[in-house]
Motif scaffolding. Sequence first.
Motif, short mmCIF file in Angstrom:
data_model
loop_
_atom_site.label_atom_id
_atom_site.label_comp_id
_atom_site.label_asym_id
_atom_site.label_seq_id
_atom_site.Cartn_x
_atom_site.Cartn_y
_atom_site.Cartn_z
N PHE A 255 10.63 -29.31 9.66
CA PHE A 255 10.61 -27.86 9.46
C PHE A 255 11.78 -27.24 10.23
CE2 PHE A 255 8.39 -28.27 13.45
CZ PHE A 255 8.71 -27.14 14.17
N SER A 256 12.10 -26.01 9.91
CA SER A 256 13.24 -25.33 10.54
C SER A 256 12.85 -23.92 10.94
CB SER A 256 14.44 -25.29 9.58
OG SER A 256 14.10 -24.58 8.41
N ILE A 257 13.60 -23.38 11.93
CA ILE A 257 13.46 -21.99 12.34
C ILE A 257 14.85 -21.38 12.37
CG2 ILE A 257 11.39 -22.47 13.70
CD1 ILE A 257 13.16 -22.19 16.21
N SER A 258 14.92 -20.06 12.23
CA SER A 258 16.20 -19.36 12.22
C SER A 258 16.14 -18.18 13.17
CB SER A 258 16.52 -18.85 10.80
OG SER A 258 16.57 -19.94 9.89
N VAL A 259 17.23 -18.00 13.92
CA VAL A 259 17.34 -16.87 14.84
C VAL A 259 18.54 -16.02 14.44
CG1 VAL A 259 16.22 -18.14 16.70
CG2 VAL A 259 18.72 -18.17 16.50
N THR A 260 18.61 -14.82 15.01
CA THR A 260 19.64 -13.87 14.58
C THR A 260 21.02 -14.25 15.11
OG1 THR A 260 19.14 -12.51 16.52
CG2 THR A 260 17.97 -12.00 14.48
N PHE A 261 22.04 -13.68 14.47
CA PHE A 261 23.43 -13.97 14.82
C PHE A 261 23.79 -13.50 16.24
CE2 PHE A 261 24.82 -14.43 10.26
CZ PHE A 261 25.26 -15.73 10.42
N ASP A 262 23.14 -12.44 16.71
CA ASP A 262 23.54 -11.88 18.00
C ASP A 262 22.92 -12.61 19.19
OD1 ASP A 262 20.95 -11.16 17.62
OD2 ASP A 262 21.25 -8.99 17.84
N THR A 263 22.28 -13.77 18.93
CA THR A 263 21.71 -14.54 20.04
C THR A 263 22.83 -15.14 20.89
OG1 THR A 263 19.81 -15.09 18.63
CG2 THR A 263 20.12 -16.40 20.63
N PRO A 264 22.83 -14.94 22.19
CA PRO A 264 23.90 -15.51 23.03
C PRO A 264 23.89 -17.03 23.01
CG PRO A 264 22.70 -13.78 24.19
CD PRO A 264 21.92 -14.07 22.95
N ARG A 265 25.07 -17.58 23.39
CA ARG A 265 25.22 -19.02 23.33
C ARG A 265 24.26 -19.74 24.27
NH1 ARG A 265 27.17 -23.37 25.62
NH2 ARG A 265 28.31 -24.96 24.40
N ASP A 266 24.05 -19.22 25.47
CA ASP A 266 23.17 -19.90 26.41
C ASP A 266 21.73 -19.95 25.91
OD1 ASP A 266 23.02 -17.16 26.62
OD2 ASP A 266 22.47 -17.19 28.74
N LYS A 267 21.33 -18.89 25.22
CA LYS A 267 19.99 -18.90 24.65
C LYS A 267 19.89 -19.86 23.45
CE LYS A 267 18.66 -14.26 26.16
NZ LYS A 267 18.12 -12.95 25.73
N LEU A 268 20.94 -19.96 22.66
CA LEU A 268 20.95 -20.94 21.57
C LEU A 268 20.82 -22.36 22.11
CD1 LEU A 268 23.82 -19.52 19.27
CD2 LEU A 268 21.36 -19.45 18.85
N ALA A 269 21.53 -22.63 23.21
CA ALA A 269 21.48 -23.97 23.80
C ALA A 269 20.10 -24.28 24.37
CB ALA A 269 22.54 -24.09 24.88
N ALA A 270 19.32 -23.28 24.71
CA ALA A 270 17.99 -23.51 25.30
C ALA A 270 16.91 -23.75 24.24
CB ALA A 270 17.60 -22.32 26.17
N ARG B 23 15.17 -13.28 18.90
CA ARG B 23 14.54 -12.75 17.69
C ARG B 23 14.70 -13.73 16.53
NH1 ARG B 23 17.28 -7.49 16.26
NH2 ARG B 23 19.08 -8.61 17.10
N LEU B 24 13.60 -13.89 15.76
CA LEU B 24 13.68 -14.69 14.54
C LEU B 24 14.46 -13.92 13.48
CD1 LEU B 24 10.01 -16.04 14.34
CD2 LEU B 24 12.07 -17.40 14.74
N ALA B 25 15.24 -14.63 12.72
CA ALA B 25 16.08 -13.99 11.70
C ALA B 25 15.30 -13.82 10.41
CB ALA B 25 17.33 -14.84 11.45
N TYR B 26 15.73 -12.85 9.66
CA TYR B 26 15.20 -12.65 8.31
C TYR B 26 16.39 -12.33 7.41
CZ TYR B 26 15.50 -7.83 10.02
OH TYR B 26 15.93 -6.65 10.58
N PRO B 27 16.27 -12.52 6.13
CA PRO B 27 17.42 -12.34 5.23
C PRO B 27 17.96 -10.91 5.30
CG PRO B 27 15.64 -13.50 4.10
CD PRO B 27 15.08 -13.03 5.41
N THR B 28 19.20 -10.77 5.71
CA THR B 28 19.86 -9.46 5.81
C THR B 28 21.28 -9.56 5.28
OG1 THR B 28 20.58 -9.93 8.07
CG2 THR B 28 18.49 -8.74 7.81
N GLN B 29 21.85 -8.43 4.93
CA GLN B 29 23.25 -8.33 4.53
C GLN B 29 23.88 -7.13 5.25
OE1 GLN B 29 23.45 -8.06 0.25
NE2 GLN B 29 23.56 -10.30 0.03
N VAL B 30 25.06 -7.34 5.82
CA VAL B 30 25.79 -6.27 6.51
C VAL B 30 27.03 -5.94 5.69
CG1 VAL B 30 26.99 -5.59 8.61
CG2 VAL B 30 24.95 -7.03 8.74
N LEU B 31 27.19 -4.66 5.31
CA LEU B 31 28.33 -4.22 4.52
C LEU B 31 29.30 -3.47 5.42
CD1 LEU B 31 29.63 -3.92 1.72
CD2 LEU B 31 28.33 -1.80 1.43
N HIS B 32 30.50 -4.00 5.59
CA HIS B 32 31.53 -3.39 6.43
C HIS B 32 32.47 -2.56 5.54
CE1 HIS B 32 30.54 -5.58 10.13
NE2 HIS B 32 30.28 -6.62 9.32
#
Length: 375
Positions: free
Chosen positions: A250-265, A332-341
Amino acid sequence: MDLVFFNNTTLVWLTALGVAAAVMLALYVTKKVVVHHLRRLAERTETRLDDIAVETLDATRMFVIVVMGLFAGSKLLVLPEYVHQLVTRVAIVAGLIQTALWGNRALRAWLTEYYRNRSDEPGRATSAAAVSFIARMVLWIVILLMILDNLGVNITTLVASLGIGGVAVALAVQNILGDLFASLSIVLDKPFVIGDFVIVDKYLGTVEYVGLKTTRIRSLGGEELIFANGDLLKSRLQNMTRMQRRRIVFSISVTFDTPRDKLAAIPPMLTEIVKAQQTVTFDRAHFQGIGPASMNFEVVYWVESPDYNRFMDIQQDILLQIVDGLAARDIRLAYPTQVLHTPDLRGAAEAAAAAAQRNAAPADAHGGVLPARRA
C-alpha cells in the motif's frame, strides 16, 4: 449298484455326487475359516489391505461353490462330449462371474476405507468415487466379453463394431466426454477440493460440489455458480484456501510543501508501525517517487496468515497509527489538486496606458510634449 443310467452305474453316480458334495463342503469351510482368521488378523493390524482382502473373500457366492462341486463330480462320469463342454463352460462362466464379484467388492471396500480415512477431505472422496465407478465398469465389460468368448461368440467382430460405434458416439457427445475427463483430471490432480475458496476469472466463491460434468460454486452473494468442468480447467483459477501468507502493498501520499527532514522521517515511522504488529513480516518502506500532486511512499509487508479478516484488522490498525503519526509530525496527507500559475498583468496594463497617452499628446520642435490648449 450295477444299474446303468446315462452310461454310468449307480455306484459311479453316487461317487460323483459324493465328490461334488465333498468339494462343495471343502470350498465352503475353506471360505469360512480363511475369512474368520483373516478378520481376526485384520483387527490386530493397522494396514487396510487385509480388511479389503477379508471383504473380497467374503463375497464368494454359494452358487459358484455349487457349480464348482458339480463340475468336479462330473469329471467322474462318462458323458457325451457336448455335455462335458457345456458343464465346462458353465463352470468357467461361474468362475468369471465370481472374479467380477471379487473385484467389485474389493473396489467397494477400498472406496469405503478411502471415505473413512479422508472424511475431512470431501474432494478426495469424490475422486475415489469417480475412479471406483469407472474401474468397476471396465471390470464388468471385460468379464462380459470373456464370458461371450467362452460361449463361442465371435467377440472380434463385436469389439470392432463397438469400436466404430464408440467413435460415432464419442463424436456426438464429445463435449460431455470432455467434461467427464476434465472431472477426472480435477479429482486426480486436485487443483481444488470441496470447501476451497476459489476465484475463476471475475467470479469467486466456495466450491460446493464436483460432479462428472459440472462443478458448483457458492458465490459471496449467495447465488450458485455452475461451471462446466472443461471450461473450468481452461480458466485461470486462484485457490485462495491454499494461500499460506498474504503479501500486502500500500502507499501514502503527503503534500509538496513537506520539508525534507520530515520526508526523511516518514520511512522509519512506517517501519516501526508495521514491525510492531503481530504475525507480520516487514519487507520495506521507501520514498517511492514524486507524483503530479504529492510525495509518494510505498510500504510492503507479509501477513503470516491467509485469513482475510486478520489481514483487514492489521491493515486498519496500521493505517490508524499512520494517521496519528503524521498528525504528530505536522505532516499533511495529500489529495488531488491542481495549481494554476498566471502572470501579473496589472503592471503591463499601466505601461500600455501611459504609452498610449504619450502617443496621443502633440510634441514641440525639440520632441517634448506641449500642454494642451484651451478652447
